[in-house]
Design a protein around this motif. Structure first.
Motif, PDB file in Angstrom:
ATOM      1  N   ALA A   1       3.173   3.416  -5.208  1.00 43.99           N
ATOM      2  CA  ALA A   1       2.188   3.059  -6.233  1.00 43.99           C
ATOM      3  C   ALA A   1       2.872   2.798  -7.576  1.00 43.99           C
ATOM      4  CB  ALA A   1       1.152   4.180  -6.371  1.00 43.99           C
TER       5      ALA A   1
ATOM      6  N   LYS B   1       2.868  -0.671  -9.809  1.00 45.89           N
ATOM      7  CA  LYS B   1       2.268  -0.754 -11.151  1.00 45.89           C
ATOM      8  C   LYS B   1       3.302  -0.959 -12.253  1.00 45.89           C
ATOM      9  CE  LYS B   1      -2.165   0.211 -10.430  1.00 45.89           C
ATOM     10  NZ  LYS B   1      -1.975  -0.670  -9.255  1.00 45.89           N
TER      11      LYS B   1
ATOM     12  N   GLY C   1      -1.949  -3.526  -4.886  1.00 51.52           N
ATOM     13  CA  GLY C   1      -2.277  -2.586  -5.943  1.00 51.52           C
ATOM     14  C   GLY C   1      -3.758  -2.527  -6.270  1.00 51.52           C
TER      15      GLY C   1
END
Lengths: 248, 405
Positions: free
Chosen positions: A82, A86, A114
């Motif tokens: 993750a 990001k 995402g």
């Protein structure tokens, strides 16, 4: 300027068979937002291992790594995935675009992993915006094999930008490109760095490419040996203007 | 990441290599189509048996003389001399019975002019056309008076008519020789076609059973009695009543075996149906093997695909795909392959079954069960054979995967 990357006594040890390989032997480094950091060093110096840890692809054996003030050195694999999605934009030497896939679809790829529930139209818009930023808005429908090496790398840069990451991590981005195209790619990095203030970390073994950054860090045997601001920075835009126009 | 997204990603990945996708699906297509076709053939055969039972009358009970074993001696059914015309009369007086026809048959040579033909001469009673729902096409069936008088009259099946007098002739009133005796043709039956056993039911003639007994075979017994129960639901009760009556009439002591057999048409058909079912199961399981091979083909291609796309997997992981996302993507790819293959296979199976009906005249019926089964099996194959390659992909280390050449 706030600190984006803060690394303290970073150690990475690999066990290959019965031999312990110390790839990083205690690295301390801070990178501020808006810096253009070049990381150099010969092969085996630990710069690749350093990049993998900075890029959250790997975890350190010991030491601490704060990314945007968040300790990512002890995160699980899924949490790291993750974070990569990001906060980190990757640009690779071999471009790593999906074959038989349009530039637009390639750029959209990180959005698929995402943003939950992002509308198709919104994805297209964001992908087109970053393609515009790298000057490829006219090639959005071209498949990756219909693009030149420089164009492919620009698609890859667009892909790395689409999730508005904190850092742009480029691993030998000019390794497969000729001199002029290399300068063109460096121009994009410099432009992005100056205009949007994105932090760029450039891993390269070419000393002259490293001079496009604002600061150079050299690795040797798993430690940082030099860390200095570039006093005579190369500016790609000026060099391109000075170069003769491409014959083809 | 939503499942919808993963399906989208899987579709895009599959459409990137259309030729390989098509070839992989082919195994699945052939497997599913084979299963559908085989089951369609089997179901068709069963349906035609059901239809035959319907046309023979579901309320029909057949009493034959003799039993398979009697006093330790095996006898052919219908050959015992214990069943007599009075038994048929007694049966006809039982409650719940609509029609009764005593039967006595023999094979005989028949001659008309310079044509001759060997066929089954069925001695029967006037109600047989009603029992079998089999109308007379031309002329009429013989009458009760013919039966009482053991008259030499005959009703022809269409095949015999064609053989002796030619197609579409009208032989009513003509005389034919059966066993060197003159018989007057009083009627021609409508065409009935094949029985569920594959016999041509039109290759026969009907004669009063008394005539067959007295003037052709010279016996005092009959072979069988065909009975129509008033209601299909009473068939079993009627069969029981007949058995009880005959045991009394034949003075069979309790515990001794019957010297006759009472069977319903449905019982007889069910034996044949079981045989067909076994055959269908056999064919379907052979076809199932090709489904399995199709599944292994999918696993094979998916394993190659994982190796070939190692860098792609590395990239996906680098830009934020979790192991789970990669696992799902490859699993969905395998399932999409097998479901699409299964879907096309079902269509192809439909087509082949229709073709077999059209060109071979075999009855086929594509049952929804077979479709669900084949589709479910295809999906299960996708999950089962797709899981291992998908897991292999998900377990890759992104750094190694990105470096992979």
């Amino acid at each position: 300027m706030p600190t984006v990357i803060s690394v303290k006594s970073l150690v990475k040890t690999y066990v290959v068979g019965e031999v312990e390989v110390k790839a990083l032997r205690g690295v301390d480094l801070e990178v501020e937002r808006g810096e253009f950091l070049s990381v150099t060093g010969p092969s085996g110096s630990g710069k690749s291992t350093f990049m993998h840890i900075i890029g959250c692809l790997d975890r350190p054996t010991s030491g601490q790594y704060l990314l945007d003030g968040q300790d990512v050195s002890r995160m699980t694999k899924d949490q790291l995935a993750a974070i990569r999605n990001k906060k980190i934009g990757f640009v690779f030497q071999g471009f790593n675009l999906l074959t038989r896939t349009s530039a637009l679809d390639n750029v959209e790829l990180p959005l698929l992993y995402g943003a939950n529930g992002m509308k198709t139209a919104e994805r297209h818009k964001r992908a087109m915006d970053v393609l515009k930023a790298v000057g490829l808005e006219n090639r959005a429908d071209h498949h990756s094999n219909q693009l030149s090496g420089g164009q492919q790398q620009r698609v890859a840069i667009a892909r790395s930008l689409v999730n508005q990451p904190s850092i742009l991590l480029a691993d030998e981005p000019t390794g497969n490109l000729d001199t002029r195209t290399s300068i063109e790619v460096m121009e994009i990095f410099q432009k992005l760095n100056l205009e949007t203030g994105i932090t760029v970390i450039l891993i390269t073994h070419e000393v002259d490419i490293a001079e496009y950054g604002t600061r150079t860090v050299a690795f040797r045997d798993g430690v940082v040996v030099t860390d200095k601001q570039n006093t005579r920075r190369r500016m790609a835009q000026d060099e391109l203007a000075a170069l003769p126009a491409p014959t083809a | 990441m939503s499942v919808f997204m993963i399906i989208r990603i899987a579709f895009k990945a599959l459409s990137r290599n259309k030729m390989r996708t098509a070839l992989t699906m082919l195994g699945m297509i052939i497997g599913v189509a084979a299963v559908i076709t085989m089951v369609a053939l089997g179901t068709g055969a069963q349906t035609s048996i059901d239809a035959a039972v319907q046309s023979a009358g579901t309320n029909t009970v057949i009493v034959s003389a003799g039993n398979f074993t009697q006093g330790g001696v095996r006898q052919g059914q219908g050959n015992a001399s214990t069943l007599i015309p009075d038994d048929a009369v007694a049966i006809s007086q039982l409650p719940g019975i609509l029609y009764t026809a005593a039967g006595s048959s023999t094979r005989a040579q028949m001659v008309a002019g310079n044509q001759n033909w060997n066929t089954q001469a069925q001695g029967t009673d006037v109600d047989l056309p009603l029992i079998n729902a089999w109308p007379v096409d031309d002329g009429s069936f013989f009458t009760t008076q013919d039966v009482t008088q053991a008259a030499k009259v005959v009703v022809l099946g269409t095949v015999v008519r064609d053989q002796l007098f030619g197609t579409d002739s009208e032989p009513v009133g003509q005389v034919i020789q059966i066993q060197h005796q003159p018989f007057t043709v009083v009627g021609v039956m409508a065409s009935k076609g094949q029985s569920s056993m594959g016999q041509d039911r039109d290759d026969t003639v009907f004669i009063p059973y008394t005539t067959v007994m007295k003037k052709m075979r010279g016996v005092t017994f009959i072979n069988n009695v065909t009975v129509a129960a008033a209601e299909a639901s009473q068939v079993t009760a009627v069969a029981d009543r007949i058995a009880t009556l005959l045991r009394v009439r034949h003075k069979i002591a309790p515990g001794d075996p019957d010297d006759f057999m009472v069977r319903t048409i449905e019982e007889m058909a069910s034996v044949r149906k079981e045989a067909t079912q076994t055959m269908t199961a056999l064919l379907a399981s052979i076809a199932g093997v090709s489904l399995l091979v199709g599944g292994i083909g999918i696993m094979n291609i998916m394993l190659v695909s994982v190796t070939e796309r190692t860098r792609e997997i590395g990239l996906r992981m680098a830009i934020g795909a979790r192991g789970r996302d990669v696992l799902l993507q490859f699993l969905v790819e395998a399932i999409v392959l097998s479901l699409f293959g299964g879907g096309i296979g079902i269509a192809l199976g439909f087509g082949v079954a229709q073709g077999v009906t059209l060109w071979q005249g075999w009855p086929t019926a594509v049952s929804p069960n077979a479709v669900f089964l084949a589709f479910g099996f295809a999906a299960a194959t996708g999950v089962f054979f797709g899981f291992y390659p998908a897991q292999k992909a998900a377990a890759l280390d992104p750094i190694d995967a990105l470096r992979f050449e």
